[in-house]
Design an enzyme around this catalytic site. Structure first.
Site, PDB file in Angstrom:
ATOM      1  N   ASP A 174       0.873  -1.172   0.000  1.00  0.00           N
ATOM      2  CA  ASP A 174       0.000   0.000   0.000  1.00  0.00           C
ATOM      3  C   ASP A 174       0.912   1.225   0.000  1.00  0.00           C
ATOM      4  O   ASP A 174       1.847   1.289   0.813  1.00  0.00           O
ATOM      5  CB  ASP A 174      -0.887  -0.016   1.272  1.00  0.00           C
ATOM      6  CG  ASP A 174      -2.058   0.956   1.168  1.00  0.00           C
ATOM      7  OD1 ASP A 174      -1.828   2.126   0.815  1.00  0.00           O
ATOM      8  OD2 ASP A 174      -3.191   0.537   1.431  1.00  0.00           O
ATOM      9  N   CYS A 205      -7.583  -2.443  -3.312  1.00  0.00           N
ATOM     10  CA  CYS A 205      -7.212  -1.055  -3.614  1.00  0.00           C
ATOM     11  C   CYS A 205      -8.323  -0.440  -4.471  1.00  0.00           C
ATOM     12  O   CYS A 205      -9.095  -1.162  -5.108  1.00  0.00           O
ATOM     13  CB  CYS A 205      -5.883  -1.019  -4.354  1.00  0.00           C
ATOM     14  SG  CYS A 205      -5.850  -2.106  -5.780  1.00  0.00           S
ATOM     15  N   PRO A 206      -8.405   0.890  -4.516  1.00  0.00           N
ATOM     16  CA  PRO A 206      -9.390   1.499  -5.415  1.00  0.00           C
ATOM     17  C   PRO A 206      -8.930   1.377  -6.867  1.00  0.00           C
ATOM     18  O   PRO A 206      -7.753   1.104  -7.123  1.00  0.00           O
ATOM     19  CB  PRO A 206      -9.390   2.969  -4.974  1.00  0.00           C
ATOM     20  CG  PRO A 206      -8.055   3.196  -4.352  1.00  0.00           C
ATOM     21  CD  PRO A 206      -7.615   1.886  -3.774  1.00  0.00           C
ATOM     22  N   ARG A 234     -12.387  -3.552  -7.623  1.00  0.00           N
ATOM     23  CA  ARG A 234     -13.068  -3.086  -8.826  1.00  0.00           C
ATOM     24  C   ARG A 234     -12.529  -3.897  -9.992  1.00  0.00           C
ATOM     25  O   ARG A 234     -11.328  -4.220 -10.046  1.00  0.00           O
ATOM     26  CB  ARG A 234     -12.819  -1.590  -9.083  1.00  0.00           C
ATOM     27  CG  ARG A 234     -13.617  -0.653  -8.182  1.00  0.00           C
ATOM     28  CD  ARG A 234     -15.114  -0.649  -8.501  1.00  0.00           C
ATOM     29  NE  ARG A 234     -15.868   0.282  -7.669  1.00  0.00           N
ATOM     30  CZ  ARG A 234     -16.481  -0.033  -6.528  1.00  0.00           C
ATOM     31  NH1 ARG A 234     -16.424  -1.267  -6.068  1.00  0.00           N
ATOM     32  NH2 ARG A 234     -17.169   0.873  -5.865  1.00  0.00           N
ATOM     33  N   ASP A 258     -15.607 -10.892  -7.511  1.00  0.00           N
ATOM     34  CA  ASP A 258     -16.917 -10.326  -7.201  1.00  0.00           C
ATOM     35  C   ASP A 258     -17.193  -9.139  -8.118  1.00  0.00           C
ATOM     36  O   ASP A 258     -18.283  -8.577  -8.098  1.00  0.00           O
ATOM     37  CB  ASP A 258     -16.959  -9.874  -5.734  1.00  0.00           C
ATOM     38  CG  ASP A 258     -18.353  -9.418  -5.319  1.00  0.00           C
ATOM     39  OD1 ASP A 258     -19.312 -10.193  -5.533  1.00  0.00           O
ATOM     40  OD2 ASP A 258     -18.495  -8.291  -4.804  1.00  0.00           O
ATOM     41  N   GLU A 263     -18.676  -5.395 -15.962  1.00  0.00           N
ATOM     42  CA  GLU A 263     -19.858  -5.852 -15.212  1.00  0.00           C
ATOM     43  C   GLU A 263     -21.088  -4.973 -15.426  1.00  0.00           C
ATOM     44  O   GLU A 263     -22.221  -5.436 -15.257  1.00  0.00           O
ATOM     45  CB  GLU A 263     -19.539  -5.938 -13.714  1.00  0.00           C
ATOM     46  CG  GLU A 263     -19.337  -4.568 -13.042  1.00  0.00           C
ATOM     47  CD  GLU A 263     -19.109  -4.690 -11.532  1.00  0.00           C
ATOM     48  OE1 GLU A 263     -18.205  -5.435 -11.136  1.00  0.00           O
ATOM     49  OE2 GLU A 263     -19.846  -4.044 -10.780  1.00  0.00           O
ATOM     50  N   HIS A 295     -21.003  -8.869  -7.790  1.00  0.00           N
ATOM     51  CA  HIS A 295     -20.833  -7.654  -6.968  1.00  0.00           C
ATOM     52  C   HIS A 295     -21.765  -7.705  -5.753  1.00  0.00           C
ATOM     53  O   HIS A 295     -22.565  -6.794  -5.531  1.00  0.00           O
ATOM     54  CB  HIS A 295     -21.087  -6.387  -7.793  1.00  0.00           C
ATOM     55  CG  HIS A 295     -20.292  -5.210  -7.292  1.00  0.00           C
ATOM     56  ND1 HIS A 295     -19.634  -4.350  -8.134  1.00  0.00           N
ATOM     57  CD2 HIS A 295     -20.057  -4.754  -6.043  1.00  0.00           C
ATOM     58  CE1 HIS A 295     -19.033  -3.414  -7.415  1.00  0.00           C
ATOM     59  NE2 HIS A 295     -19.270  -3.642  -6.144  1.00  0.00           N
TER      60      HIS A 295
HETATM   61  P1  NAD Z   1      -9.944   2.234   1.758  1.00  0.00           P
HETATM   62  O1  NAD Z   1      -9.875   3.582   1.137  1.00  0.00           O
HETATM   63  O2  NAD Z   1     -10.143   2.108   3.220  1.00  0.00           O
HETATM   64  O3  NAD Z   1      -8.609   1.403   1.381  1.00  0.00           O
HETATM   65  C1  NAD Z   1      -8.053   1.401   0.105  1.00  0.00           C
HETATM   66  C2  NAD Z   1      -6.548   1.302   0.293  1.00  0.00           C
HETATM   67  O4  NAD Z   1      -5.979   1.170  -1.000  1.00  0.00           O
HETATM   68  C3  NAD Z   1      -5.938   2.548   0.944  1.00  0.00           C
HETATM   69  O5  NAD Z   1      -5.164   2.189   2.072  1.00  0.00           O
HETATM   70  C4  NAD Z   1      -5.073   3.130  -0.159  1.00  0.00           C
HETATM   71  O6  NAD Z   1      -3.881   3.756   0.330  1.00  0.00           O
HETATM   72  C5  NAD Z   1      -4.767   1.883  -0.958  1.00  0.00           C
HETATM   73  N1  NAD Z   1      -4.245   2.166  -2.299  1.00  0.00           N
HETATM   74  C6  NAD Z   1      -4.430   3.262  -3.065  1.00  0.00           C
HETATM   75  N2  NAD Z   1      -3.733   3.161  -4.208  1.00  0.00           N
HETATM   76  C7  NAD Z   1      -3.081   1.956  -4.148  1.00  0.00           C
HETATM   77  C8  NAD Z   1      -2.179   1.293  -5.012  1.00  0.00           C
HETATM   78  N3  NAD Z   1      -1.784   1.850  -6.167  1.00  0.00           N
HETATM   79  N4  NAD Z   1      -1.716   0.081  -4.650  1.00  0.00           N
HETATM   80  C9  NAD Z   1      -2.095  -0.474  -3.456  1.00  0.00           C
HETATM   81  N5  NAD Z   1      -2.927   0.123  -2.596  1.00  0.00           N
HETATM   82  C10 NAD Z   1      -3.425   1.321  -2.936  1.00  0.00           C
HETATM   83  O7  NAD Z   1     -11.074   1.453   0.942  1.00  0.00           O
HETATM   84  P2  NAD Z   1     -11.877   0.154   1.402  1.00  0.00           P
HETATM   85  O8  NAD Z   1     -13.129   0.558   2.088  1.00  0.00           O
HETATM   86  O9  NAD Z   1     -10.936  -0.802   2.052  1.00  0.00           O
HETATM   87  O10 NAD Z   1     -12.297  -0.411  -0.029  1.00  0.00           O
HETATM   88  C11 NAD Z   1     -11.344  -0.934  -0.939  1.00  0.00           C
HETATM   89  C12 NAD Z   1     -11.987  -1.083  -2.302  1.00  0.00           C
HETATM   90  O11 NAD Z   1     -12.987  -2.119  -2.214  1.00  0.00           O
HETATM   91  C13 NAD Z   1     -12.778   0.154  -2.743  1.00  0.00           C
HETATM   92  O12 NAD Z   1     -11.956   1.060  -3.423  1.00  0.00           O
HETATM   93  C14 NAD Z   1     -13.858  -0.402  -3.628  1.00  0.00           C
HETATM   94  O13 NAD Z   1     -13.396  -0.329  -4.954  1.00  0.00           O
HETATM   95  C15 NAD Z   1     -13.961  -1.868  -3.208  1.00  0.00           C
HETATM   96  N6  NAD Z   1     -15.276  -2.206  -2.654  1.00  0.00           N
HETATM   97  C16 NAD Z   1     -15.947  -3.257  -3.175  1.00  0.00           C
HETATM   98  C17 NAD Z   1     -17.178  -3.631  -2.655  1.00  0.00           C
HETATM   99  C18 NAD Z   1     -17.923  -4.842  -3.187  1.00  0.00           C
HETATM  100  O14 NAD Z   1     -19.119  -5.006  -2.880  1.00  0.00           O
HETATM  101  N7  NAD Z   1     -17.296  -5.704  -3.959  1.00  0.00           N
HETATM  102  C19 NAD Z   1     -17.743  -2.905  -1.609  1.00  0.00           C
HETATM  103  C20 NAD Z   1     -17.005  -1.836  -1.077  1.00  0.00           C
HETATM  104  C21 NAD Z   1     -15.785  -1.475  -1.598  1.00  0.00           C
END
Ligand code: NAD
Length: 329
Positions: A174, A205-206, A234, A258, A263, A295
């Site tokens: 991260d 990650c996002p 994603r 997921d 999608e 999802h």
């Molecule tokens: P969060 O913001 O708490 O954590 C995301 C982490 O990714 C952060 O610590 C950030 O520093 C890190 N990051 C940013 N750029 C990066 C990179 N290049 N390489 C590695 N890490 C990197 O977010 P979260 O709540 O933990 O959610 C994570 C992701 O899960 C979201 O961005 C969203 O896309 C996805 N999500 C999916 C669902 C689902 O139903 N499938 C639901 C909620 C969130």
């Protein structure tokens, strides 16, 4: 606030209506997705409420603004589907739900790992068919295995904790390491080390320009042969065609998704009476060692309640103060 809610399923409506009792926003629910073609439906509404596969590109935002829309309320955390520059130019507030239940997503992630490892998805069908043979169902012990977590924010941290509970070694990558992860012994390493040492790779990650197709032909080549890859972040983080080649060659041993790059055309709909026109998705569905959910990682009672409550509170805050603590951009 007069809010037109796009991409609604009956369960969205149920949770939003309950959460709206104290707010008394005027809500109208549409099944349609928001896009350039449907933006005019929001003419004369104050706000639109949208989900992960609504597309708010510059043209859509411009059209919404012309119709009088001044706020976009995302019922999710990610905002990669919104052109934030266009929203800023149109003076449109974009608000989101930064945290609802990271546990919901983390637990689903681990569910995918367990199901794939022990072939539960295959065993279920077999046993129902009266086939009690074990051939092809062998898994591996999780204890002592290495799990690589990419993105150690809210969800990645919980996945790391759960996997430590199984006796796994957890590596993290991260750009902004999380103190809580370091405190519990998650080891931060660079990406090549994480790729090279992980038996299971979990993506949290996002989706950004940096993470788009982070899993690609080159990164797959650095991984252990037979690696398990889980993506609940994603779809665009994974180059799906590259992973299909990895599955064909055996470089990828298990794949749990997921989310999927394309999608938006399929998920959240019942298309069981239709052929799948997407050859990559159709190919993925032929592999016995691939498990795809549509999802649904967020989809728990607790998360739906929290999403509805935060979304409507965000709209109330925009209406009364013109600002919002959960604004993005
Ligand atoms: P969060 O913001 O708490 O954590 C995301 C982490 O990714 C952060 O610590 C950030 O520093 C890190 N990051 C940013 N750029 C990066 C990179 N290049 N390489 C590695 N890490 C990197 O977010 P979260 O709540 O933990 O959610 C994570 C992701 O899960 C979201 O961005 C969203 O896309 C996805 N999500 C999916 C669902 C689902 O139903 N499938 C639901 C909620 C969130």
């Amino acid at each position: 606030m007069k809010t037109l809610v796009f991409s609604t399923q009956p369960y969205d409506r149920r949770f939003l209506e309950i959460a709206n009792v104290p707010h008394r926003h005027k809500l109208e629910f549409l099944e349609a997705r928001l896009s350039r073609g449907t933006a005019s439906l929001a003419d004369s509404w104050d706000a639109v409420c949208v989900f992960v596969n609504d597309r708010l590109d510059a043209e859509t935002i411009q059209r919404l603004a012309e119709g009088g829309v001044r706020a976009v309320a995302l019922r999710c955390a990610g905002f990669n589907n919104v052109d934030l520059d266009a929203a800023r130019s149109a003076s449109m507030q974009v608000v989101r739900v930064p945290a609802y239940s990271p546990h919901a997503v983390a637990e689903h992630t681990v569910g995918l790992m367990l199901a794939l490892n022990r072939n539960l998805h295959r065993a279920y069908g077999r046993v129902r068919d009266g086939n009690f043979a074990l051939g092809g169902l062998m898994g591996f012990d999780l204890v002592g295995r290495t799990v690589g977590v990419i993105g150690t924010g809210q969800i990645g941290e919980i996945v790391g904790r759960i996997m430590q509970g199984f006796g796994c070694r957890v590596l993290g990558f991260d750009p902004r390491p999380n103190d809580a992860c370091q405190d519990i012994g998650i080891e931060y390493v660079d990406l090549p080390t994480l790729f090279g040492e992980s038996d299971i790779l979990s993506l949290h990650c996002p989706l950004t320009p940096d993470t788009h197709h982070l899993i690609n032909t080159e990164s797959l080549a650095q991984m252990k042969r037979g690696v398990m890859i889980i993506n609940t972040s994603r779809g665009g983080v994974v180059d799906t065609r590259a992973v299909v080649e990895g599955l064909k060659s055996g470089q990828v041993g298990h794949l749990g998704l997921d989310v999927y790059e394309e999608e938006g055309d399929y998920f959240f709909q019942d298309l069981s009476d239709h052929a799948i026109p997407d050859d990559t998705l159709a190919r993925l569905l032929t592999f016995p060692n691939v498990l795809i959910t549509g999802h649904q990682a967020f989809f728990t009672h607790e998360a739906m309640t929290s999403i509805a409550e935060t979304t409507l509170a965000n709209l109330a805050e925009v209406e009364t103060t013109g600002k919002c603590q959960n604004a993005v951009g």
